[in-house]
Design a protein around this motif. Sequence first.
Motif, PDB file in Angstrom:
ATOM      1  N   ASN A 114       0.782  -1.231   0.000  1.00  0.00           N
ATOM      2  CA  ASN A 114       0.000   0.000   0.000  1.00  0.00           C
ATOM      3  C   ASN A 114       0.817   1.286   0.000  1.00  0.00           C
ATOM      4  OD1 ASN A 114      -3.105  -0.744   0.515  1.00  0.00           O
ATOM      5  ND2 ASN A 114      -1.832  -2.195   1.648  1.00  0.00           N
ATOM      6  N   THR A 115       2.082   1.204   0.388  1.00  0.00           N
ATOM      7  CA  THR A 115       2.855   2.457   0.466  1.00  0.00           C
ATOM      8  C   THR A 115       4.184   2.388  -0.255  1.00  0.00           C
ATOM      9  OG1 THR A 115       3.913   1.835   2.555  1.00  0.00           O
ATOM     10  CG2 THR A 115       1.797   2.981   2.705  1.00  0.00           C
ATOM     11  N   THR A 116       4.507   1.255  -0.882  1.00  0.00           N
ATOM     12  CA  THR A 116       5.778   1.157  -1.605  1.00  0.00           C
ATOM     13  C   THR A 116       5.541   0.514  -2.970  1.00  0.00           C
ATOM     14  OG1 THR A 116       6.442  -1.088  -0.944  1.00  0.00           O
ATOM     15  CG2 THR A 116       6.884   0.685   0.628  1.00  0.00           C
ATOM     16  N   ALA A 117       6.563   0.553  -3.795  1.00  0.00           N
ATOM     17  CA  ALA A 117       6.516  -0.112  -5.110  1.00  0.00           C
ATOM     18  C   ALA A 117       7.209  -1.463  -5.075  1.00  0.00           C
ATOM     19  CB  ALA A 117       7.172   0.791  -6.155  1.00  0.00           C
ATOM     20  N   ILE A 118       7.494  -1.940  -3.869  1.00  0.00           N
ATOM     21  CA  ILE A 118       8.201  -3.215  -3.720  1.00  0.00           C
ATOM     22  C   ILE A 118       7.216  -4.368  -3.911  1.00  0.00           C
ATOM     23  CG2 ILE A 118       9.570  -4.657  -2.162  1.00  0.00           C
ATOM     24  CD1 ILE A 118      10.356  -2.034  -0.687  1.00  0.00           C
ATOM     25  N   HIS A 119       7.555  -5.279  -4.805  1.00  0.00           N
ATOM     26  CA  HIS A 119       6.755  -6.492  -4.976  1.00  0.00           C
ATOM     27  C   HIS A 119       7.419  -7.612  -4.181  1.00  0.00           C
ATOM     28  CE1 HIS A 119       4.200  -9.558  -6.679  1.00  0.00           C
ATOM     29  NE2 HIS A 119       5.277 -10.248  -7.056  1.00  0.00           N
ATOM     30  N   ALA A 120       6.639  -8.308  -3.365  1.00  0.00           N
ATOM     31  CA  ALA A 120       7.225  -9.323  -2.499  1.00  0.00           C
ATOM     32  C   ALA A 120       6.304 -10.528  -2.369  1.00  0.00           C
ATOM     33  CB  ALA A 120       7.515  -8.737  -1.125  1.00  0.00           C
ATOM     34  N   ASN A 121       6.914 -11.679  -2.179  1.00  0.00           N
ATOM     35  CA  ASN A 121       6.209 -12.908  -1.833  1.00  0.00           C
ATOM     36  C   ASN A 121       6.449 -13.196  -0.353  1.00  0.00           C
ATOM     37  OD1 ASN A 121       5.432 -13.450  -4.576  1.00  0.00           O
ATOM     38  ND2 ASN A 121       7.567 -14.061  -4.957  1.00  0.00           N
ATOM     39  N   PHE A 122       5.410 -13.655   0.334  1.00  0.00           N
ATOM     40  CA  PHE A 122       5.495 -13.841   1.778  1.00  0.00           C
ATOM     41  C   PHE A 122       5.312 -15.307   2.142  1.00  0.00           C
ATOM     42  CE2 PHE A 122       4.577  -9.409   1.323  1.00  0.00           C
ATOM     43  CZ  PHE A 122       5.227  -8.801   2.380  1.00  0.00           C
ATOM     44  N   THR A 123       6.084 -15.733   3.159  1.00  0.00           N
ATOM     45  CA  THR A 123       5.989 -17.103   3.668  1.00  0.00           C
ATOM     46  C   THR A 123       5.982 -17.063   5.188  1.00  0.00           C
ATOM     47  OG1 THR A 123       7.204 -17.977   1.763  1.00  0.00           O
ATOM     48  CG2 THR A 123       7.047 -19.387   3.706  1.00  0.00           C
ATOM     49  N   LEU A 124       5.116 -17.873   5.779  1.00  0.00           N
ATOM     50  CA  LEU A 124       5.065 -18.037   7.229  1.00  0.00           C
ATOM     51  C   LEU A 124       5.491 -19.455   7.571  1.00  0.00           C
ATOM     52  CD1 LEU A 124       4.199 -16.834  10.023  1.00  0.00           C
ATOM     53  CD2 LEU A 124       1.967 -17.891   9.634  1.00  0.00           C
ATOM     54  N   VAL A 125       6.526 -19.586   8.404  1.00  0.00           N
ATOM     55  CA  VAL A 125       7.002 -20.898   8.839  1.00  0.00           C
ATOM     56  C   VAL A 125       6.458 -21.161  10.233  1.00  0.00           C
ATOM     57  CG1 VAL A 125       9.002 -22.345   9.314  1.00  0.00           C
ATOM     58  CG2 VAL A 125       9.095 -20.663   7.463  1.00  0.00           C
ATOM     59  N   CYS A 126       5.654 -22.208  10.335  1.00  0.00           N
ATOM     60  CA  CYS A 126       4.947 -22.508  11.588  1.00  0.00           C
ATOM     61  C   CYS A 126       5.358 -23.900  12.070  1.00  0.00           C
ATOM     62  CB  CYS A 126       3.437 -22.435  11.353  1.00  0.00           C
ATOM     63  SG  CYS A 126       2.447 -22.738  12.816  1.00  0.00           S
ATOM     64  N   ALA A 127       5.968 -23.987  13.234  1.00  0.00           N
ATOM     65  CA  ALA A 127       6.433 -25.278  13.750  1.00  0.00           C
ATOM     66  C   ALA A 127       5.276 -26.196  14.118  1.00  0.00           C
ATOM     67  CB  ALA A 127       7.339 -25.057  14.958  1.00  0.00           C
ATOM     68  N   ASP A 128       4.126 -25.619  14.490  1.00  0.00           N
ATOM     69  CA  ASP A 128       2.943 -26.418  14.822  1.00  0.00           C
ATOM     70  C   ASP A 128       2.196 -26.812  13.551  1.00  0.00           C
ATOM     71  OD1 ASP A 128       3.344 -26.266  17.625  1.00  0.00           O
ATOM     72  OD2 ASP A 128       2.521 -24.235  17.614  1.00  0.00           O
ATOM     73  N   GLN A 129       1.230 -27.695  13.720  1.00  0.00           N
ATOM     74  CA  GLN A 129       0.384 -28.104  12.597  1.00  0.00           C
ATOM     75  C   GLN A 129      -0.725 -27.099  12.329  1.00  0.00           C
ATOM     76  OE1 GLN A 129       0.998 -30.475  10.538  1.00  0.00           O
ATOM     77  NE2 GLN A 129       2.749 -31.314  11.675  1.00  0.00           N
ATOM     78  N   LYS A 130      -0.859 -26.127  13.241  1.00  0.00           N
ATOM     79  CA  LYS A 130      -1.887 -25.095  13.077  1.00  0.00           C
ATOM     80  C   LYS A 130      -1.275 -23.735  13.362  1.00  0.00           C
ATOM     81  CE  LYS A 130      -5.735 -28.064  14.556  1.00  0.00           C
ATOM     82  NZ  LYS A 130      -6.840 -28.238  15.543  1.00  0.00           N
ATOM     83  N   VAL A 131      -1.755 -22.725  12.662  1.00  0.00           N
ATOM     84  CA  VAL A 131      -1.348 -21.371  12.959  1.00  0.00           C
ATOM     85  C   VAL A 131      -2.145 -20.888  14.175  1.00  0.00           C
ATOM     86  CG1 VAL A 131      -3.065 -20.228  11.483  1.00  0.00           C
ATOM     87  CG2 VAL A 131      -0.875 -19.115  11.921  1.00  0.00           C
ATOM     88  N   LEU A 132      -1.537 -20.032  15.018  1.00  0.00           N
ATOM     89  CA  LEU A 132      -2.188 -19.531  16.239  1.00  0.00           C
ATOM     90  C   LEU A 132      -2.729 -20.687  17.086  1.00  0.00           C
ATOM     91  CD1 LEU A 132      -4.137 -16.401  14.892  1.00  0.00           C
ATOM     92  CD2 LEU A 132      -1.956 -16.445  16.093  1.00  0.00           C
ATOM     93  N   SER A 133      -1.858 -21.622  17.406  1.00  0.00           N
ATOM     94  CA  SER A 133      -2.292 -22.833  18.115  1.00  0.00           C
ATOM     95  C   SER A 133      -2.838 -22.543  19.509  1.00  0.00           C
ATOM     96  CB  SER A 133      -1.121 -23.814  18.219  1.00  0.00           C
ATOM     97  OG  SER A 133      -0.013 -23.212  18.886  1.00  0.00           O
ATOM     98  N   ALA A 134      -2.513 -21.395  20.104  1.00  0.00           N
ATOM     99  CA  ALA A 134      -3.012 -21.060  21.435  1.00  0.00           C
ATOM    100  C   ALA A 134      -4.417 -20.472  21.403  1.00  0.00           C
ATOM    101  CB  ALA A 134      -2.054 -20.084  22.123  1.00  0.00           C
ATOM    102  N   HIS A 135      -4.991 -20.265  20.207  1.00  0.00           N
ATOM    103  CA  HIS A 135      -6.317 -19.670  20.075  1.00  0.00           C
ATOM    104  C   HIS A 135      -7.343 -20.729  19.670  1.00  0.00           C
ATOM    105  CE1 HIS A 135      -3.623 -16.224  19.993  1.00  0.00           C
ATOM    106  NE2 HIS A 135      -4.661 -15.418  20.167  1.00  0.00           N
ATOM    107  N   ASN A 136      -8.615 -20.332  19.720  1.00  0.00           N
ATOM    108  CA  ASN A 136      -9.665 -21.303  19.405  1.00  0.00           C
ATOM    109  C   ASN A 136      -9.695 -21.611  17.901  1.00  0.00           C
ATOM    110  OD1 ASN A 136     -11.596 -19.513  17.985  1.00  0.00           O
ATOM    111  ND2 ASN A 136     -11.881 -18.553  19.991  1.00  0.00           N
ATOM    112  N   GLU A 137     -10.414 -22.672  17.539  1.00  0.00           N
ATOM    113  CA  GLU A 137     -10.404 -23.164  16.160  1.00  0.00           C
ATOM    114  C   GLU A 137     -10.971 -22.161  15.171  1.00  0.00           C
ATOM    115  OE1 GLU A 137     -12.311 -26.923  15.955  1.00  0.00           O
ATOM    116  OE2 GLU A 137     -10.773 -27.971  17.139  1.00  0.00           O
ATOM    117  N   ARG A 138     -11.931 -21.356  15.589  1.00  0.00           N
ATOM    118  CA  ARG A 138     -12.515 -20.368  14.675  1.00  0.00           C
ATOM    119  C   ARG A 138     -11.478 -19.311  14.296  1.00  0.00           C
ATOM    120  NH1 ARG A 138     -17.881 -18.217  17.359  1.00  0.00           N
ATOM    121  NH2 ARG A 138     -18.142 -17.255  15.295  1.00  0.00           N
TER     122      ARG A 138
END
Length: 729
Positions: free
Chosen positions: A179-203
């Motif tokens: 939204n504020t730059t001309a940089i094009h980027a690809n993003f990756t999230l590396v998650c050691a658990d089988q779920k993202v935000l494992s401390a939160h509820n399933e929803r």
Amino acid sequence: MIGLTPHKKDLRLIGGGHSHIAVIKKLGMRPIPGIRVTLISNNTLTPYSGMLPGLIAGHYTFEDCHIDLRKLCQWAGVQFVCSEVQRIDPVGRQIYCHQYPSLQYDLLSINVGSQPALTEIKNATVHGHPIKPIKQFLQNWRQWLESAQASRQPKRVVVVGGGAAGVEILLAMRYKLCNTTAIHANFTLVCADQKVLSAHNERVQEFIKNHLQTLGIRIIFGKHVISVTEHQLALSDNTTLNYDFSAWAIHSSAQSWLAESGLECDGQGFIQVDQHLRSISHPDIFAAGDSAAFMPLPLPKAGVYAVRQGPILAKNIVAQLENRQLLPFKPQRSFLSLITIGERYAIASRGALFARGKWVWVWKNHIDRAFMARFNPQPMVNTDNSSDAKESMRCGGCGAKVSSNILQNVLSQLDIQPHPDITSGPGDDAAIINIRANTRWLQSVDFFRSFIDDPYLLGRVAAIHSLGDIYAMGGIPHSALVTAIIPYSSEPIMQETLLHLMRGVLKTLKTENTALIGGHSGEGLEIAIGLTVNGTLSSSEALTKSGLTPGDSLILTKPIGSGVLLAANMTARCKGLWLDQALAYMLQSSLTAATILRSCAARSCTDVTGFGLLGHLQEMLLASQCSASLSINAIPIMEGAQQCSLQSIQSTLYAANKQASRCQDYTGQHPSYPLLFDPQTAGGLLAGIPAERTDECLHALSTAGYTSAQIGCVTPYNNTNSLITLIDH
């Protein structure tokens, strides 16, 4: 007899975390009689982690999400020491800091936070950017943005850690780039658990997973990083992942000095505390927030616990000092979690509850800003006139001298170097000085009340200020006598205060090759410091105030504005970073500047101090029978000085300085005009040099690190009330 409020004990707070800012606020509203409180932090500003993603995304300014610790401490009457703690000695009750004298404590509290556990991953401490310390992460991110702007190649951004911090940081960075730059980027999230935000509820987990995938963000589940190189991560399944910018948001580890200091810590190095937030091994030490391991119940490293521990910590500190029963901290079983997702949109959850939308972001924004507003308090006056506040009466005259026991203990800890010209011993009543042949003697004295609550810094600045007179005359400092006034307190506190003050003085004197040859100390209502300095002058002529010649350029070697900033600080209206910069200028020696001015054929010189820039220039002009033309726009001004001046904040000497001025015909409205009468502490040198040497002189001063400028020129004498002509365009 003089009525004094003695300090009897030292409460030290290490770290400016969320728990400690609550303690400082509490103690500012209700000070503990007889207790000196000190905050030790390696940063003047402390970030509020809840607003960090919004800062990265661009929704907030830097100031929006940082608490000004120096300003808060000034308001609360808490001493602020800007230094990094290296270790503590819990047996001797000593705190050891980087480039700062050790500090003694009677009661200690630690709230230094945590950092990603990078030592568990090969080379992770070398490559990539941990999200804590936040200050360093922000600096690294901004530097990478600047370099990435210059390249048209797509970038690869990787965040390691699938918890709330990792998700928020990743989405904030993506929003910023898209939204504020001309940089094009690809993003990756590396998650050691089988779920993202494992401390939160399933929803919550399902929503975030779908949202990330909708944005085209790759998620790697069930893998962790085992090693890293400059542009590549090695994962636990023997695959690799290339990156251009990587952020570490993995589980937390403690700062190493906690366990190394001998405190009982858990397996990750966090201080083990009981239900009262007190160390299980050292009951005179409290710990809170991420730096603590709460033994009654394991707690996640979440800022909400640090915030909620603050009021209990404050009450228990007071209770322990007053020998009362402590209160237990009772953590809630679940808490409200608010997570931003890059744009002004957020999700809320508590237990099994879940909500999302722009309205949640508005709600979170309101909560965050309200929290920040609590710690930007308005100046208040302590009107406590109780009998406890006037415990004792102390004598004047020689009865007000600091005791010989304190004085001898302090002197035994100071590294006072001998000088070949001094033939008397350290215990003699006066110093015997052998003056060398063909050498003239310079002598000057300065004395002032404390302007900052840090005696070590005060001693350093006082010595710099006092030596300015010798440098202004073209001399070389030789030796100094110190007069120190210390507030009456318990013997250990008085001894430490005097020791820090004198170590500050010696720090400067050694750097300036100046011998300490004696002094005097006494009790008073507040800290005050004075130095009588001696200097030598070789066969060359002194730089007096009477040598100006029409056509000379007027050179100023430091910005002005310290007086108004110090006045603002007294009422907690000066930003901490402004004061930090002003102190840096005050600590800058004029030795090199004086040498440069002399090499550029300076004809006249003075140091700009109490009478302000115009006052000291006027002294030079009257002595030289000259006038001057000054360009207000050319005068360097300290950051924040104009803002404070426009709020009608003035030093007490301002009015007298202005009244004595002989440029009364100026009718302009330049915002820097009032600062011309501002008294300076450890100000720069003001010199007249031949006009043809101006560029050479300014280049040399700039190379040496001075913020200098040609501020005007000397003109023929005009014997009117307009000795100085001001030009504001």
